[in-house]
Every structure is written in C-alpha cells, then in structure tokens.
Design an enzyme around this catalytic site. Structure first.
Site, PDB file in Angstrom:
ATOM      1  N   CYS A 197     -59.744 -17.622  28.741  1.00 48.89           N
ATOM      2  CA  CYS A 197     -60.249 -18.871  28.184  1.00 48.89           C
ATOM      3  C   CYS A 197     -59.390 -20.009  28.671  1.00 48.89           C
ATOM      4  O   CYS A 197     -58.183 -19.999  28.511  1.00 48.89           O
ATOM      5  CB  CYS A 197     -60.193 -18.766  26.658  1.00 48.89           C
ATOM      6  SG  CYS A 197     -60.216 -20.341  25.838  1.00 48.89           S
ATOM      7  N   ASN A 214     -59.085  -5.764  30.988  1.00 49.90           N
ATOM      8  CA  ASN A 214     -58.103  -6.523  30.217  1.00 49.90           C
ATOM      9  C   ASN A 214     -58.521  -6.749  28.762  1.00 49.90           C
ATOM     10  O   ASN A 214     -57.688  -6.877  27.881  1.00 49.90           O
ATOM     11  CB  ASN A 214     -57.827  -7.877  30.892  1.00 49.90           C
ATOM     12  CG  ASN A 214     -59.073  -8.548  31.409  1.00 49.90           C
ATOM     13  OD1 ASN A 214     -59.827  -7.963  32.186  1.00 49.90           O
ATOM     14  ND2 ASN A 214     -59.321  -9.762  30.990  1.00 49.90           N
ATOM     15  N   GLN A 225     -53.865  -4.492  34.953  1.00 48.80           N
ATOM     16  CA  GLN A 225     -53.632  -3.946  33.610  1.00 48.80           C
ATOM     17  C   GLN A 225     -53.262  -2.459  33.658  1.00 48.80           C
ATOM     18  O   GLN A 225     -53.077  -1.831  32.607  1.00 48.80           O
ATOM     19  CB  GLN A 225     -54.878  -4.148  32.726  1.00 48.80           C
ATOM     20  CG  GLN A 225     -55.272  -5.601  32.530  1.00 48.80           C
ATOM     21  CD  GLN A 225     -54.324  -6.375  31.617  1.00 48.80           C
ATOM     22  OE1 GLN A 225     -53.487  -5.793  30.917  1.00 48.80           O
ATOM     23  NE2 GLN A 225     -54.435  -7.698  31.616  1.00 48.80           N
TER      24      GLN A 225
HETATM   25  N1  PLP Z   1     -57.009  -9.493  36.734  1.00 53.93           N
HETATM   26  C1  PLP Z   1     -56.858  -9.095  35.471  1.00 53.93           C
HETATM   27  C2  PLP Z   1     -57.536  -7.823  35.021  1.00 53.93           C
HETATM   28  C3  PLP Z   1     -56.092  -9.828  34.577  1.00 53.93           C
HETATM   29  O1  PLP Z   1     -55.949  -9.413  33.314  1.00 53.93           O
HETATM   30  C4  PLP Z   1     -55.476 -11.019  35.040  1.00 53.93           C
HETATM   31  C5  PLP Z   1     -54.681 -11.860  34.117  1.00 53.93           C
HETATM   32  O2  PLP Z   1     -55.163 -12.479  33.216  1.00 53.93           O
HETATM   33  C6  PLP Z   1     -55.661 -11.413  36.363  1.00 53.93           C
HETATM   34  C7  PLP Z   1     -56.430 -10.619  37.189  1.00 53.93           C
HETATM   35  C8  PLP Z   1     -55.036 -12.665  36.911  1.00 53.93           C
HETATM   36  O3  PLP Z   1     -53.672 -12.460  37.100  1.00 53.93           O
HETATM   37  P1  PLP Z   1     -52.648 -13.646  37.403  1.00 53.93           P
HETATM   38  O4  PLP Z   1     -52.325 -14.263  36.094  1.00 53.93           O
HETATM   39  O5  PLP Z   1     -51.470 -12.960  38.022  1.00 53.93           O
HETATM   40  O6  PLP Z   1     -53.291 -14.573  38.344  1.00 53.93           O
END
Ligand code: PLP
Length: 369
Positions: free
Chosen positions: A314, A141, A169
């Site tokens: 954050c 991400n 992502q």
């Molecule tokens: N995994 C990744 C790589 C993410 O970018 C995010 C979101 O920030 C999440 C998990 C968590 O996702 P959610 O907001 O649907 O709980």
C-alpha cells in the site's frame, strides 16, 4: 532490535535490522570504500562485497559469479521482466506489484482457493502461449502460501521457457536451491531478513541470458552499473549468515510461536484463515474477521502499540481490498477485513499473548458498534 515499546508483527513488510547487520554496516562505513579503486581501501571494499557474494552463493546454491547486487527485489524483478519485454511472459495473479506493474501485459495464471498456483491451468497457458519466461514467486508475502517451485520450473522448462522466482519471502524460511529447484533467475532483498533496506541481489543461472537494467560504469561485471553499496552489501552478508543459521528450525519455531493465534481464531465466529490448508510459512498468518475492517483493526491495534498490516502493498495510505485474496476467491468484504501477522527473529511469546488479548477486546468493541 525492537522499536521501543512497540510489538512489531510486520516482518514480511520489513524486518528490523539485526544487531550483527548494524555492526557490519557501521564497520563498513568507517572508511571510504570504493570497491572499484585499486588502492588498499578499494581492495578492502571489494573483499567485503565478495565475502557476501560467496556466502549468498552457498545459501542458494549458485556460483557466486552469477550473483549481481542491486537495490532490492523491486529492481531485481524489473530487471528480469523488462529483459523479456518483447516476448511472452506468464506470471501469476498473486505476484508482488514489482512484477505485475513492471510488465502489465504478462498473462496471469490463476491460483486455487487456497492460494496455490493452479498447475493444470499453468500447463494449459504455457502450452497455448509458449512464453519465453514464467515468473512465479516462492512464497506469497500476504498469505505465506508456499508455491510448488520445482513443479513450476519443470512446467516452464518443458515448454522451453526460463523460470524467474521472486524469492524475497523465502530466503531463510525454506531451503532455496537454485540448481535443484530449477530457478533460472532469483530475486532477493536484504531488508526482509534483517539486513538493510535498499540492498538486494539477482542470481542468474547459466541459462544464456544476462538481464541488465542499469547501464553506465562497469560495476558488477557490467551487469549493474552504479557504485556498489559496500556497507549495505556487507550488512546484508551479516544478516544472511544469521538468517541461514536459523533455517533448519525456522518452521518448527514459528509454528509453535503462532499456534496460540490459530487456536484463538478457531474459537471465534466469522473468522477465515487464508491458505490454511496450503503449505505455508509458519511465521505468517493472514485472516479475515467478519464484522470488522482492516482499517479499524489496524488503527485500534496501533493505538495499543501493536504494529502489523493487512498484508497488501500500500502506498496510498488507504486500506484497499487485497487483489491476492480476491484472486483466491475471497469476497470484497472479506478481503477488506483482513489482518496479517508476520513474526520474525525478535518476536516473543509474550508479544503474541498481548496481541491476542488486544485483538479479542478490539474485535468485540468493533462488532458491538
Ligand atoms: N517481492 C515481494 C514478494 C515482496 O514482499 C517485496 C517487498 O515488499 C518485494 C518484492 C519488493 O522488495 P524491495 O522492497 O526489496 O524492493
């Protein structure tokens, strides 16, 4: 849909709701749809859910019956990781906190300087520790670096482990074929593709394991208790269909759109683009500017009406050094002077031009101080 007068370059955090997703959401809230009821409204609710399940199954090459809708990727990641709580898990140093913090005892495979998983180290770790589960994301991400998912799955399977992939992502950015890539568990989230927040899915290959986190009613074939979010799931489906129609041209489109940023950064002194020589999703660009700080850059850009982030999750409101960049060998100073541009379906060339103009002005001002 863009917030008024704000240039939004933070799609990896959350994407604005697509118009089609908003319409589907509104439509599906016009009646009381409880998908478990046998009356006609219940059946209508059920059909909205099953349509999205079918569409998602096609998008990721997974039998629809193996897809469980939930509240998003945090839940999906926790569901899988906690299912293996009493066994050995290997993950990586750059996973999202919803993986790392749900199972702090997991062994963390390192990444190379470019942000790609060190496959040799992963092979060694797998051989030594004989894990039941390997959990490594498809696309990071923060940096947009694409992991060699198929190779990782092969390493896991050769050692008798199952493979979990946080595909949040990656959906709509690279092809995600669970069968071909060897993904046993895939977590997804609607709000990263222009669907609503608080909706997601966990897809499970027929691998002999059925992770369950929430127990109670028999919803989602007793795999995930709780009244289904009918409107959210219908809206997820609308966002998904639009997203998948953009997949073929996705990387070319964003590579052209963000090219001026790379060209400009290349003319500046003291700039490091993270993961530049690794396979990356072209909508994401993470870079550090020497002599600045993320905090000052982000606040100054915000005052100019430009919303982006430094990329790291954050919750404290304080900008800290990114553990992802530290894991890539970045110094603390460099990791605290980072910006992440993440563009999406509504980003225009003029947004990029304004961003660059403001960035150059702000950087010059900060560096003069
Ligand atoms: N995994 C990744 C790589 C993410 O970018 C995010 C979101 O920030 C999440 C998990 C968590 O996702 P959610 O907001 O649907 O709980």
């Amino acid at each position: 849909m863009k917030s008024e007068n704000i240039i939004y370059l933070d799609y990896n955090a959350t994407a604005p709701l697509r118009v089609s997703a908003r319409e589907a959401l509104i439509e599906a809230t016009k009646n009381a749809y409880n998908a478990s009821s046998i009356h006609s409204l219940g059946r209508k609710g059920r059909s909205l859910i099953e349509q999205t399940r079918e569409d998602l199954g096609k998008a990721i090459n997974c039998p629809p019956a193996q897809i469980i809708f939930n509240s998003g990727a945090t839940e999906g990641n926790n569901t899988v990781l906690k299912h293996f709580a009493n066994e050995t898990i290997i993950t990586s140093a750059i996973e999202h906190p919803s993986v790392l913090e749900s199972m702090p005892a997991a062994i963390r495979a390192p990444v190379l300087k470019n942000g790609v998983i060190d496959l040799d180290k992963l092979k060694e770790l797998v051989k030594t520790h004989k894990p039941a589960l390997v959990s490594i994301m498809a696309i990071n991400n923060e940096t947009g670096v694409i992991q060699p998912v198929k190779d990782i799955a092969e390493i896991a399977h050769n050692a008798g482990a199952l493979y979990h992939c946080d595909g949040v992502q990656a959906l709509g950015r690279i092809p995600l074929d669970m069968q071909d890539m060897g993904i046993d568990f895939l977590t997804l989230s609607a709000h990263k593709i222009g669907g609503p927040q608080g909706v997601g899915a966990l897809a499970v290959r027929l691998c002999g394991e059925n992770p369950i986190l929430l127990q109670g009613g028999g919803q989602e074939k007793s795999q995930r208790a709780g009244t289904e979010n009918v409107a959210g799931i219908a809206s997820f489906g609308a966002a998904l269909n639009e997203t998948m129609s953009e997949l073929n041209n996705y990387q070319n489109h964003y590579s052209a759109l963000l090219k001026p940023i790379i060209e400009t950064l290349n003319t500046m002194d003291g700039v490091t683009i993270h993961g530049l020589d690794a396979p990356r999703t072209a909508n994401t660009l993470s870079f550090s500017i020497e002599g600045t700080s993320s905090e000052t850059l982000l606040m100054s850009l915000d005052l100019e009406g430009i919303a982006l982030s430094n990329g790291s999750a954050c919750s404290s409101g304080k900008v800290e050094a990114s553990y992802v960049l530290l894991a890539m060998g970045c110094s603390e100073k460099c990791a605290k002077a980072v910006l992440r541009v993440s563009a999406g379906y509504d980003t225009k060339r003029s947004d990029i031009d304004v961003f660059l103009q403001k960035l150059l002005k702000i950087t010059e001002r900060i560096r003069k101080k």
